[in-house]
Design a protein around this motif. Sequence first.
Motif, PDB file in Angstrom:
ATOM      1  N   ASP A  67       0.808  -1.226   0.000  1.00 24.99           N
ATOM      2  CA  ASP A  67       0.000   0.000   0.000  1.00 24.99           C
ATOM      3  C   ASP A  67       0.844   1.280   0.000  1.00 24.99           C
ATOM      4  OD1 ASP A  67       0.846  -0.360   2.621  1.00 24.99           O
ATOM      5  OD2 ASP A  67      -1.084   0.157   3.510  1.00 24.99           O
ATOM      6  N   GLU A  68       2.154   1.159   0.075  1.00 22.36           N
ATOM      7  CA  GLU A  68       3.039   2.329  -0.024  1.00 22.36           C
ATOM      8  C   GLU A  68       3.652   2.436  -1.419  1.00 22.36           C
ATOM      9  OE1 GLU A  68       3.810   4.927   1.816  1.00 22.36           O
ATOM     10  OE2 GLU A  68       2.581   4.363   3.518  1.00 22.36           O
ATOM     11  N   GLY A  69       3.137   1.653  -2.369  1.00 26.47           N
ATOM     12  CA  GLY A  69       3.699   1.619  -3.722  1.00 26.47           C
ATOM     13  C   GLY A  69       3.811   2.980  -4.381  1.00 26.47           C
ATOM     14  N   GLU A  70       2.784   3.814  -4.202  1.00 30.87           N
ATOM     15  CA  GLU A  70       2.843   5.149  -4.796  1.00 30.87           C
ATOM     16  C   GLU A  70       3.999   5.951  -4.215  1.00 30.87           C
ATOM     17  OE1 GLU A  70      -0.091   8.859  -5.765  1.00 30.87           O
ATOM     18  OE2 GLU A  70      -0.280   7.944  -3.781  1.00 30.87           O
ATOM     19  N   GLY A  71       4.218   5.856  -2.907  1.00 31.33           N
ATOM     20  CA  GLY A  71       5.321   6.567  -2.258  1.00 31.33           C
ATOM     21  C   GLY A  71       6.680   6.109  -2.768  1.00 31.33           C
ATOM     22  N   TYR A  72       6.839   4.794  -2.981  1.00 30.81           N
ATOM     23  CA  TYR A  72       8.089   4.270  -3.542  1.00 30.81           C
ATOM     24  C   TYR A  72       8.268   4.767  -4.974  1.00 30.81           C
ATOM     25  CZ  TYR A  72       7.354   0.966   0.333  1.00 30.81           C
ATOM     26  OH  TYR A  72       7.109   0.399   1.548  1.00 30.81           O
ATOM     27  N   HIS A  73       7.179   4.738  -5.746  1.00 32.31           N
ATOM     28  CA  HIS A  73       7.218   5.197  -7.136  1.00 32.31           C
ATOM     29  C   HIS A  73       7.623   6.676  -7.200  1.00 32.31           C
ATOM     30  CE1 HIS A  73       6.070   5.698 -11.326  1.00 32.31           C
ATOM     31  NE2 HIS A  73       5.322   6.717 -10.966  1.00 32.31           N
ATOM     32  N   LEU A  74       7.041   7.491  -6.341  1.00 31.42           N
ATOM     33  CA  LEU A  74       7.379   8.919  -6.324  1.00 31.42           C
ATOM     34  C   LEU A  74       8.844   9.127  -5.949  1.00 31.42           C
ATOM     35  CD1 LEU A  74       4.172  10.382  -4.660  1.00 31.42           C
ATOM     36  CD2 LEU A  74       4.879  10.625  -7.053  1.00 31.42           C
ATOM     37  N   ASN A  75       9.342   8.358  -4.994  1.00 30.83           N
ATOM     38  CA  ASN A  75      10.745   8.455  -4.595  1.00 30.83           C
ATOM     39  C   ASN A  75      11.646   8.094  -5.776  1.00 30.83           C
ATOM     40  OD1 ASN A  75      13.170   8.597  -3.196  1.00 30.83           O
ATOM     41  ND2 ASN A  75      12.734   6.881  -1.855  1.00 30.83           N
ATOM     42  N   VAL A 128      20.407  -0.666  -3.570  1.00 32.82           N
ATOM     43  CA  VAL A 128      19.129  -0.476  -2.873  1.00 32.82           C
ATOM     44  C   VAL A 128      18.104   0.129  -3.830  1.00 32.82           C
ATOM     45  CG1 VAL A 128      17.954   0.677  -0.956  1.00 32.82           C
ATOM     46  CG2 VAL A 128      20.249  -0.270  -0.618  1.00 32.82           C
ATOM     47  N   ARG A 129      18.547   1.050  -4.684  1.00 32.43           N
ATOM     48  CA  ARG A 129      17.643   1.635  -5.678  1.00 32.43           C
ATOM     49  C   ARG A 129      17.103   0.553  -6.612  1.00 32.43           C
ATOM     50  NH1 ARG A 129      16.490   2.488 -10.291  1.00 32.43           N
ATOM     51  NH2 ARG A 129      18.366   1.544 -11.118  1.00 32.43           N
ATOM     52  N   ALA A 130      17.966  -0.343  -7.051  1.00 34.05           N
ATOM     53  CA  ALA A 130      17.536  -1.427  -7.946  1.00 34.05           C
ATOM     54  C   ALA A 130      16.571  -2.374  -7.227  1.00 34.05           C
ATOM     55  CB  ALA A 130      18.755  -2.194  -8.457  1.00 34.05           C
ATOM     56  N   TRP A 131      16.834  -2.664  -5.964  1.00 33.25           N
ATOM     57  CA  TRP A 131      15.966  -3.532  -5.151  1.00 33.25           C
ATOM     58  C   TRP A 131      14.575  -2.907  -5.009  1.00 33.25           C
ATOM     59  CZ3 TRP A 131      14.431  -2.456   0.088  1.00 33.25           C
ATOM     60  CH2 TRP A 131      13.825  -3.533   0.743  1.00 33.25           C
ATOM     61  N   LEU A 132      14.544  -1.595  -4.690  1.00 34.79           N
ATOM     62  CA  LEU A 132      13.271  -0.889  -4.544  1.00 34.79           C
ATOM     63  C   LEU A 132      12.540  -0.798  -5.886  1.00 34.79           C
ATOM     64  CD1 LEU A 132      11.289   0.739  -2.796  1.00 34.79           C
ATOM     65  CD2 LEU A 132      12.662   2.778  -3.317  1.00 34.79           C
ATOM     66  N   ALA A 133      13.269  -0.563  -6.960  1.00 35.01           N
ATOM     67  CA  ALA A 133      12.652  -0.465  -8.284  1.00 35.01           C
ATOM     68  C   ALA A 133      12.027  -1.798  -8.692  1.00 35.01           C
ATOM     69  CB  ALA A 133      13.684  -0.018  -9.312  1.00 35.01           C
ATOM     70  N   ALA A 134      12.704  -2.896  -8.413  1.00 29.44           N
ATOM     71  CA  ALA A 134      12.162  -4.219  -8.758  1.00 29.44           C
ATOM     72  C   ALA A 134      10.872  -4.488  -7.989  1.00 29.44           C
ATOM     73  CB  ALA A 134      13.197  -5.306  -8.472  1.00 29.44           C
ATOM     74  N   TYR A 135      10.854  -4.150  -6.699  1.00 36.03           N
ATOM     75  CA  TYR A 135       9.651  -4.359  -5.890  1.00 36.03           C
ATOM     76  C   TYR A 135       8.511  -3.472  -6.397  1.00 36.03           C
ATOM     77  CZ  TYR A 135       6.416  -4.524  -1.994  1.00 36.03           C
ATOM     78  OH  TYR A 135       5.281  -4.685  -1.241  1.00 36.03           O
ATOM     79  N   THR A 136       8.814  -2.220  -6.651  1.00 37.52           N
ATOM     80  CA  THR A 136       7.788  -1.267  -7.094  1.00 37.52           C
ATOM     81  C   THR A 136       7.210  -1.678  -8.450  1.00 37.52           C
ATOM     82  OG1 THR A 136       8.903   0.487  -5.870  1.00 37.52           O
ATOM     83  CG2 THR A 136       7.323   1.171  -7.526  1.00 37.52           C
ATOM     84  N   GLU A 137       8.071  -2.091  -9.350  1.00 42.40           N
ATOM     85  CA  GLU A 137       7.595  -2.529 -10.677  1.00 42.40           C
ATOM     86  C   GLU A 137       6.674  -3.743 -10.571  1.00 42.40           C
ATOM     87  OE1 GLU A 137       9.542  -4.297 -14.726  1.00 42.40           O
ATOM     88  OE2 GLU A 137      10.604  -2.674 -13.696  1.00 42.40           O
ATOM     89  N   PRO A 142       0.402   2.538 -11.435  1.00 39.08           N
ATOM     90  CA  PRO A 142      -0.161   3.891 -11.271  1.00 39.08           C
ATOM     91  C   PRO A 142      -1.600   3.934 -11.775  1.00 39.08           C
ATOM     92  CG  PRO A 142       1.962   3.967 -12.384  1.00 39.08           C
ATOM     93  CD  PRO A 142       1.575   2.527 -12.293  1.00 39.08           C
ATOM     94  N   GLU A 143      -2.416   4.724 -11.103  1.00 37.51           N
ATOM     95  CA  GLU A 143      -3.804   4.888 -11.540  1.00 37.51           C
ATOM     96  C   GLU A 143      -3.834   5.626 -12.870  1.00 37.51           C
ATOM     97  OE1 GLU A 143      -6.478   6.633  -8.730  1.00 37.51           O
ATOM     98  OE2 GLU A 143      -5.592   5.529  -7.061  1.00 37.51           O
ATOM     99  N   ALA A 144      -4.698   5.175 -13.746  1.00 38.53           N
ATOM    100  CA  ALA A 144      -4.841   5.844 -15.038  1.00 38.53           C
ATOM    101  C   ALA A 144      -5.470   7.215 -14.816  1.00 38.53           C
ATOM    102  CB  ALA A 144      -5.709   5.008 -15.959  1.00 38.53           C
TER     103      ALA A 144
END
Length: 162
Positions: A67-75, A128-137, A142-144
């Motif tokens: 549920d924090e996916g948007e926050g990770y995406h924004l980061n 860590v950036r790559a780890w977070l990017a893989a999880y977020t992807e 994102p909402e249309a």
Amino acid sequence: MDPRPSLQLAVVMRRERQPNRWENWRHALAEVVVDEPLFGSAPRLLHEEGGVARFLHPGFKVELFRDEGEGYHLNLTSGAPVFFVMWRIDDEDPSVATPQNVSLSYNEAGRWLDAQERVDNVPLPEDVRAWLAAYTEANYTPEAKQRRRPQSFRAPGERGAP
């Protein structure tokens, strides 16, 4: 499979004695490092010289939540992904600053700031950036965006109040 991937981290805080005539102490976040078993669990002084000291605070855990996916995406899409660290100065001893929490979510850091907490950030290491990017992807879509029709194309009775 772990439903909530996590990292063990340690936070390094920097303290400067009398940086100017108006302050007795100045505290700042120096870095966040992936925690090693060698760090132990108790905060400790790393180095002190010329009124500047660095303290290691081990034992922080960053967990990733769907549920924090948007926050990770924004980061990640901010141009400079960071660790967000919330920290406090001790009320009884202002020479002590202690980190309270670490996050990778832009939204969580915003909530801390809204609560008037001190929040600083430091750049994410590439791994860590790559780890977070893989999880977020894998876990965030994102909402249309819905195109809104301009008010001028609506009948006068359908237009909202100005």
